[in-house]
Design a protein around this motif. Structure first.
Motif, PDB file in Angstrom:
ATOM      1  N   GLU A 177      -2.282   2.337 -10.186  1.00 58.85           N
ATOM      2  CA  GLU A 177      -3.326   2.949  -9.426  1.00 58.85           C
ATOM      3  C   GLU A 177      -4.909   2.378 -10.005  1.00 58.85           C
ATOM      4  OE1 GLU A 177      -3.785   7.376  -8.593  1.00 58.85           O
ATOM      5  OE2 GLU A 177      -4.609   7.230 -10.291  1.00 58.85           O
ATOM      6  N   ILE A 186       0.916  -1.325  -0.035  1.00 55.84           N
ATOM      7  CA  ILE A 186       0.042   0.150  -0.082  1.00 55.84           C
ATOM      8  C   ILE A 186       0.956   1.238  -0.047  1.00 55.84           C
ATOM      9  CG2 ILE A 186      -1.517   1.277   1.414  1.00 55.84           C
ATOM     10  CD1 ILE A 186      -2.859  -1.127   2.135  1.00 55.84           C
ATOM     11  N   PHE A 239      -6.577   3.908  -5.487  1.00 61.84           N
ATOM     12  CA  PHE A 239      -5.740   3.178  -4.591  1.00 61.84           C
ATOM     13  C   PHE A 239      -4.412   2.817  -5.144  1.00 61.84           C
ATOM     14  CE2 PHE A 239      -5.470  -1.066  -2.630  1.00 61.84           C
ATOM     15  CZ  PHE A 239      -4.739  -0.741  -1.597  1.00 61.84           C
ATOM     16  N   GLU A 295      -9.232   0.821   1.980  1.00 58.95           N
ATOM     17  CA  GLU A 295      -9.000   1.275   0.767  1.00 58.95           C
ATOM     18  C   GLU A 295      -9.587   0.280  -0.244  1.00 58.95           C
ATOM     19  OE1 GLU A 295      -6.482   1.027   2.822  1.00 58.95           O
ATOM     20  OE2 GLU A 295      -5.877   3.395   3.344  1.00 58.95           O
ATOM     21  N   GLN A 296      -9.835  -1.048   0.297  1.00 53.31           N
ATOM     22  CA  GLN A 296     -10.374  -1.687  -0.700  1.00 53.31           C
ATOM     23  C   GLN A 296     -11.779  -1.704  -0.691  1.00 53.31           C
ATOM     24  OE1 GLN A 296      -7.496  -4.915   1.056  1.00 53.31           O
ATOM     25  NE2 GLN A 296      -8.364  -5.683  -0.916  1.00 53.31           N
TER      26      GLN A 296
END
Length: 282
Positions: free
Chosen positions: A123, A13, A62, A50-51
């Protein structure tokens, strides 16, 4: 257990700006793998905030950092690399498939080619549209490996069936490389969901036993209220649903005796959002 994801293609990440992506500085020096996006053991339940995506809402980009070493040590012999690449999103065979409709990805460098000894970014972004069904979307990532002695495509997750593995994947397994069984995921929520709110009202445990073939139990801690308990298959089709009145610590049971063996998802939802986990019927 140490994950070796794609052996050479290592993601972590990165919350920096897209043009400033760098490997996660908190990873150990000898790390080769995904952190914290994948696990080497089932069930695959390692999603991070973030998922989480929402239908008809802009998905905050992300960024995954990519770092490709010059040489990778394996139990059998060192592997010297030339480059690792992922086909761009507009390619006839994209390198990342399984994204919800309306989402895409881009690379830095733009050609998605990462020479050995360098790094870059991938991204994921977009707006999931309302043709999608809420649920977990498993992504298939295909990396193209170029090296003096081995070339080819390596898939994440690697197929469990040896008959479906290509020559490169079989070779790496023969080298003693351990590749995780869990895919990277995007969890897609309904358009009106506000998961932070439901998470303040409800917490759910992993079903036990898991895998199971009969009845499985789920520990739930909830603020007093009405919730919907649902079970979905991997196509996003709801195969079970019932309304529950929950309060405090409770146990919710599910009977899976009529289900085929495979992966399923269970969720608890109300007007504030949905929380989901996966389970396995054997």
């Amino acid at each position: 257990m140490k994950n070796l994801f794609l052996l050479f293609f290592s993601f972590a990440i990165c919350l920096n700006a897209y043009s400033q992506c760098t490997p996660n500085p908190d990873l150990p020096a000898d790390f080769i793998g995904i952190d914290p996006l994948s696990d080497s053991e089932m069930p695959c339940d390692t999603l991070v905030p973030e998922q989480e995506a929402f239908i008809n809402q802009v998905y905050d980009p992300f960024v995954l950092t990519v770092f490709v070493p010059d040489t990778v040590e394996t139990p059998a012999q060192p592997v010297i690399l030339t480059s690792v690449s992922v086909n761009p999103a507009d390619h006839a065979e994209p390198g990342i498939t399984g994204l919800p409709a309306g989402m895409t990805y881009s690379c830095f460098p733009e050609d998605c080619i990462f020479p050995a000894g360098t790094g870059g970014c991938v991204e994921i972004s977009g707006i999931p549209n309302d043709t999608n069904t809420p649920g977990d979307y498993d992504l298939l990532i295909t990396a193209n490996i170029v090296a003096p002695l081995i070339n080819g495509a390596l898939r994440f997750p690697i197929p469990a069936d040896p008959m479906e593995q290509n020559e490169l994947e079989q070779l790496l397994l023969a080298f003693g490389v351990s590749l995780p069984a869990c895919p990277y995921q995007i969890r897609l929520n309904p358009a009106n969901a506000t998961n932070d709110l439901i998470k303040s009202q409800l917490s759910i445990g992993q079903n036990t036993p898991n895998p199971f073939s009969g009845i499985t139990s789920i520990d739930v801690k909830a603020e007093s209220g009405d919730y919907t308990f649902s079970v979905y298959n991997t196509l996003g089709e709801r195969i079970h649903s019932r309304e529950l009145r929950l309060s405090g610590n409770e146990i919710v049971e599910f009977d899976g005796r009529k289900l085929d063996a495979g992966v399923y998802f269970y969720s608890f939802s109300n007007e504030n959002g949905v929380i989901s986990k996966r389970m396995i019927v054997k």
